[in-house]
Design an enzyme around this catalytic site. Structure first.
Site, PDB file in Angstrom:
ATOM      1  N   LYS A  14      -3.523  -0.024  11.707  1.00  0.00           N
ATOM      2  CA  LYS A  14      -4.921   0.427  11.744  1.00  0.00           C
ATOM      3  C   LYS A  14      -5.843  -0.616  11.105  1.00  0.00           C
ATOM      4  CE  LYS A  14      -4.019   4.117   9.273  1.00  0.00           C
ATOM      5  NZ  LYS A  14      -2.587   3.867   8.998  1.00  0.00           N
ATOM      6  N   ARG A  89      -7.683  12.513   7.469  1.00  0.00           N
ATOM      7  CA  ARG A  89      -6.246  12.492   7.187  1.00  0.00           C
ATOM      8  C   ARG A  89      -5.627  13.879   7.312  1.00  0.00           C
ATOM      9  NH1 ARG A  89      -5.321   7.212   5.276  1.00  0.00           N
ATOM     10  NH2 ARG A  89      -3.355   7.159   4.202  1.00  0.00           N
ATOM     11  N   ARG A 128       4.337  -6.446   4.079  1.00  0.00           N
ATOM     12  CA  ARG A 128       2.887  -6.670   4.082  1.00  0.00           C
ATOM     13  C   ARG A 128       2.429  -7.408   2.810  1.00  0.00           C
ATOM     14  NH1 ARG A 128      -0.790  -1.762   5.108  1.00  0.00           N
ATOM     15  NH2 ARG A 128       0.626  -0.798   3.628  1.00  0.00           N
ATOM     16  N   ARG A 161       0.884  -4.402  -2.237  1.00  0.00           N
ATOM     17  CA  ARG A 161       0.259  -3.183  -2.750  1.00  0.00           C
ATOM     18  C   ARG A 161       1.230  -2.369  -3.600  1.00  0.00           C
ATOM     19  NH1 ARG A 161      -2.709  -0.519   2.413  1.00  0.00           N
ATOM     20  NH2 ARG A 161      -1.656   1.338   1.603  1.00  0.00           N
ATOM     21  N   ARG A 172       4.804   8.669   1.840  1.00  0.00           N
ATOM     22  CA  ARG A 172       3.587   8.532   2.657  1.00  0.00           C
ATOM     23  C   ARG A 172       3.867   8.891   4.118  1.00  0.00           C
ATOM     24  NH1 ARG A 172       2.286   2.595   1.390  1.00  0.00           N
ATOM     25  NH2 ARG A 172       0.752   2.775   3.052  1.00  0.00           N
TER      26      ARG A 172
END
Ligand code: AP5
Length: 220
Positions: A14, A89, A128, A161, A172
């Protein structure tokens, strides 16, 4: 005008796609995750409150994020369009967004749902890296920086992160299935939903999304 929502699990791409759309159409990316991370970094009262939820992989309370989005959508740079990334969400946030849009005389044109299988999501998130200075995202294997640990755009330091640890990622993903995936049906019933397969090159996925935004995509 492009008022759209990018929907998808953690790691679906996203943020990656929103940043490219932002440059292409000159409209802002509204990422509730980025706004919350900035608040955590600055240790504002909202950031301090949000951090414990984010570290656990849980959703930050609706009252906090709805306020963020409402405040952001009335800014002048949203007048030609906006890309909502990571909001709504859950159904409560989607209902609240409807009310905000009614009050501000705006509407959503496309909800683009990006799907990627779970193993690929895990590998994307664990690899990431993000630039501390400009926020550009990389992947150590799929989209590596030219110079290790340095951003190719601004030279900033790349970091991982806090919520990208495997245990938090699994939580998550569960939260996505339980609370966010029902929005696929929600927006399907409103005939706003477009499905995009999120595996393949970043450029091919971008072309498909641009086709949808420019009205060339098929309705699904
Ligand atoms: P948020 O920041 O929104 O995270 P997320 O939804 O979990 O999504 P990600 O940022 O992990 O993934 P992405 O889909 O943007 O993927 P990306 O493009 O980076 O939320 C974080 C937390 O904040 C939440 O857990 C919650 O606590 C809180 N929060 C945020 N919004 C909230 C809300 N509305 N309500 C309540 N709480 C909220 O890509 C991932 C990686 O894959 C990158 O390395 C990228 O380079 C790579 N990649 C991208 N595309 C491709 C491709 N096509 N091929 C190969 N690699 C690719």
């Amino acid at each position: 005008m492009c008022n759209c929502i990018l929907l998808g699990p953690p790691g679906a791409g996203k943020g990656t796609q929103a940043k490219i759309l932002t440059k292409r159409f000159g409209i802002p990316q509204i990422s509730t995750g980025d706004i919350l991370r900035a608040a955590v970094k600055e240790q504002t009262p909202m950031g301090i409150q949000a951090k414990k939820f984010m570290d656990e992989g849980a959703l930050v309370p609706d009252s906090v994020v709805i306020g963020i989005v409402e405040e952001r959508l009335v800014k002048p740079d949203c007048s030609s369009g906006f890309i909502l990334d990571g909001f709504p969400r859950n159904v409560e946030q989607a209902d609240a967004l409807k009310q905000v849009l009614l009050r501000t005389g705006k509407s959503i044109e496309h909800v683009i749902s990006i799907s990627v299988d779970k193993e690929e999501l895990l590998s994307r998130i664990t690899g990431r890296r993000t630039c501390r200075s400009c926020g550009k995202g990389y992947h150590i294997a799929f989209d590596p920086p030219e110079v290790p640990d340095r951003c190719g755009e601004c030279g900033g330091e790349l970091y991982q992160r806090d919520d990208d640890r495997e245990e938090t990622i699994r939580k998550r993903l569960e939260v996505y299935e339980e609370q966010t995936a029902p929005l696929i049906t929600y927006y399907g019933q409103e005939s706003l939903l477009r499905n995009v397969q999120g595996t393949g090159s970043i450029e091919d996925i971008q072309s498909e999304i641009v086709g949808i935004v420019e009205g060339k995509g098929r309705n699904t």
